[in-house]
Design an enzyme around this catalytic site. Structure first.
Site, PDB file in Angstrom:
ATOM      1  N   ASP A 149       0.860  -1.193   0.000  1.00  0.00           N
ATOM      2  CA  ASP A 149       0.000   0.000   0.000  1.00  0.00           C
ATOM      3  C   ASP A 149       0.893   1.239   0.000  1.00  0.00           C
ATOM      4  O   ASP A 149       1.110   1.855   1.030  1.00  0.00           O
ATOM      5  CB  ASP A 149      -0.907  -0.030   1.234  1.00  0.00           C
ATOM      6  CG  ASP A 149      -1.860   1.152   1.275  1.00  0.00           C
ATOM      7  OD1 ASP A 149      -1.907   1.924   0.302  1.00  0.00           O
ATOM      8  OD2 ASP A 149      -2.566   1.289   2.289  1.00  0.00           O
ATOM      9  N   LYS A 174       0.138   3.708  -2.021  1.00  0.00           N
ATOM     10  CA  LYS A 174      -0.757   4.763  -2.544  1.00  0.00           C
ATOM     11  C   LYS A 174      -0.002   5.597  -3.578  1.00  0.00           C
ATOM     12  O   LYS A 174       0.156   6.812  -3.467  1.00  0.00           O
ATOM     13  CB  LYS A 174      -1.301   5.631  -1.416  1.00  0.00           C
ATOM     14  CG  LYS A 174      -2.185   4.842  -0.473  1.00  0.00           C
ATOM     15  CD  LYS A 174      -3.096   5.689   0.379  1.00  0.00           C
ATOM     16  CE  LYS A 174      -3.959   4.815   1.255  1.00  0.00           C
ATOM     17  NZ  LYS A 174      -3.205   4.083   2.308  1.00  0.00           N
ATOM     18  N   ASN A 216       6.007   7.658 -15.487  1.00  0.00           N
ATOM     19  CA  ASN A 216       7.329   7.015 -15.430  1.00  0.00           C
ATOM     20  C   ASN A 216       7.725   6.675 -13.995  1.00  0.00           C
ATOM     21  O   ASN A 216       8.202   5.570 -13.712  1.00  0.00           O
ATOM     22  CB  ASN A 216       8.387   7.921 -16.066  1.00  0.00           C
ATOM     23  CG  ASN A 216       9.754   7.264 -16.053  1.00  0.00           C
ATOM     24  OD1 ASN A 216       9.952   6.221 -16.685  1.00  0.00           O
ATOM     25  ND2 ASN A 216      10.688   7.820 -15.288  1.00  0.00           N
TER      26      ASN A 216
HETATM   27  O1  C5P Z   1      -5.818   0.459  11.713  1.00  0.00           O
HETATM   28  P1  C5P Z   1      -6.895   0.546  10.677  1.00  0.00           P
HETATM   29  O2  C5P Z   1      -7.747  -0.683  10.622  1.00  0.00           O
HETATM   30  O3  C5P Z   1      -7.684   1.811  10.753  1.00  0.00           O
HETATM   31  O4  C5P Z   1      -6.045   0.569   9.294  1.00  0.00           O
HETATM   32  C1  C5P Z   1      -6.614   0.840   8.034  1.00  0.00           C
HETATM   33  C2  C5P Z   1      -5.556   0.679   6.984  1.00  0.00           C
HETATM   34  O5  C5P Z   1      -6.114   0.934   5.714  1.00  0.00           O
HETATM   35  C3  C5P Z   1      -4.365   1.617   7.117  1.00  0.00           C
HETATM   36  O6  C5P Z   1      -3.224   0.901   6.663  1.00  0.00           O
HETATM   37  C4  C5P Z   1      -4.685   2.754   6.163  1.00  0.00           C
HETATM   38  O7  C5P Z   1      -3.516   3.347   5.643  1.00  0.00           O
HETATM   39  C5  C5P Z   1      -5.410   2.007   5.072  1.00  0.00           C
HETATM   40  N1  C5P Z   1      -6.291   2.737   4.198  1.00  0.00           N
HETATM   41  C6  C5P Z   1      -7.364   3.500   4.641  1.00  0.00           C
HETATM   42  N2  C5P Z   1      -8.153   4.150   3.716  1.00  0.00           N
HETATM   43  C7  C5P Z   1      -7.917   3.992   2.406  1.00  0.00           C
HETATM   44  C8  C5P Z   1      -6.842   3.205   1.956  1.00  0.00           C
HETATM   45  C9  C5P Z   1      -6.063   2.572   2.892  1.00  0.00           C
HETATM   46  O8  C5P Z   1      -7.615   3.568   5.865  1.00  0.00           O
HETATM   47  N3  C5P Z   1      -8.716   4.500   1.501  1.00  0.00           N
END
Ligand code: C5P
Length: 213
Positions: free
Chosen positions: A60, A62, A68
């Site tokens: 993840d 993001k 590139n």
């Molecule tokens: O600890 P928790 O259950 O809140 O973690 C949620 C995870 O999902 C974290 O790693 C966060 O970065 C990720 N995440 C998010 N929302 C998104 C994409 C990823 O909370 N849209």
């Protein structure tokens, strides 16, 4: 995509040993382990390969850069053992397509973020989420990330992305309900702190699994 337990562990811990311990303890309860900046910055990129020997990894990062640079980031993390990557859709069709192409080359999965799960996402991402989901589907992503904190948004995204996977973070600490998210159309739940910060992570994962079965 693996959809056995429908649980993806968000491994946002800062110690390599703790990460390996949690991944080993939970590997039979989760389909993937999601590894992001906190752990990779703390433990180094090699942690992706180390966790991948225990359970399939979704990186993840993001990813949100020009095409590139996106390609270079994807290649690096997929080469290190990730089975999938998460990229931002808002950067545009060309940037997201670069991630899809890199994932295809490596035989990996790519998920696009259409809307994040925290309250601030309602400011700018929420109003654009439908367009982002449509663009992500056009680009050929394997799935999208939609917020378990707002199940009605999952249903809306489902109507746009069809059969593509929806993976949903925001369960537990951020307030989302596991069963409501799945009922709204999510395929898998991404869960971090309610498992990793529990005194008994395996029991906490089991409680979520019981709720969604
Ligand atoms: O600890 P928790 O259950 O809140 O973690 C949620 C995870 O999902 C974290 O790693 C966060 O970065 C990720 N995440 C998010 N929302 C998104 C994409 C990823 O909370 N849209």
């Amino acid at each position: 995509m693996i959809l056995n337990s429908r649980l993806i562990l968000a491994l946002d811990v800062l110690s390599r040993d703790r990460a390996l311990h949690l991944a080993t303890a939970l590997k039979d309860r989760v389909d993937y382990v999601k590894v992001g900046y906190p752990l990779i910055l703390a433990a180094g990129l090699d942690i992706v390969g180390e966790i991948a020997r225990i359970a399939p990894v979704i990186a993840d990062l993001k990813i949100a850069d020009i095409p590139n640079t996106n390609t270079l980031i994807c290649e690096e993390v997929l080469d290190s053992g990730a089975a999938g990557i998460i990229a931002h859709a808002f950067v545009g069709r060309d940037s997201l397509s670069a991630c899809v192409e890199a994932a295809r080359e490596a035989g990996g999965l790519v998920f696009a973020v259409t809307e994040m799960s925290h309250p601030g996402a309602e400011e700018l991402m929420g109003p654009a989420a439908e367009r982002l989901a449509r663009m992500a589907a056009d680009c050929g992503v394997d799935g999208v990330v939609a917020p378990a904190t707002r199940p009605e948004r999952i249903s809306l995204v489902r109507s746009i992305v069809g059969e593509r996977a929806i993976i949903s973070p925001g369960v537990g600490v951020q307030g989302g309900s596991p069963s409501a998210a799945l009922k709204a159309g999510a395929d898998s739940l991404i869960v971090g702190r309610s498992i990793t910060e529990s005194p008994n992570p395996a029991a906490s994962a089991d409680a979520i699994l019981r709720e969604i079965r």
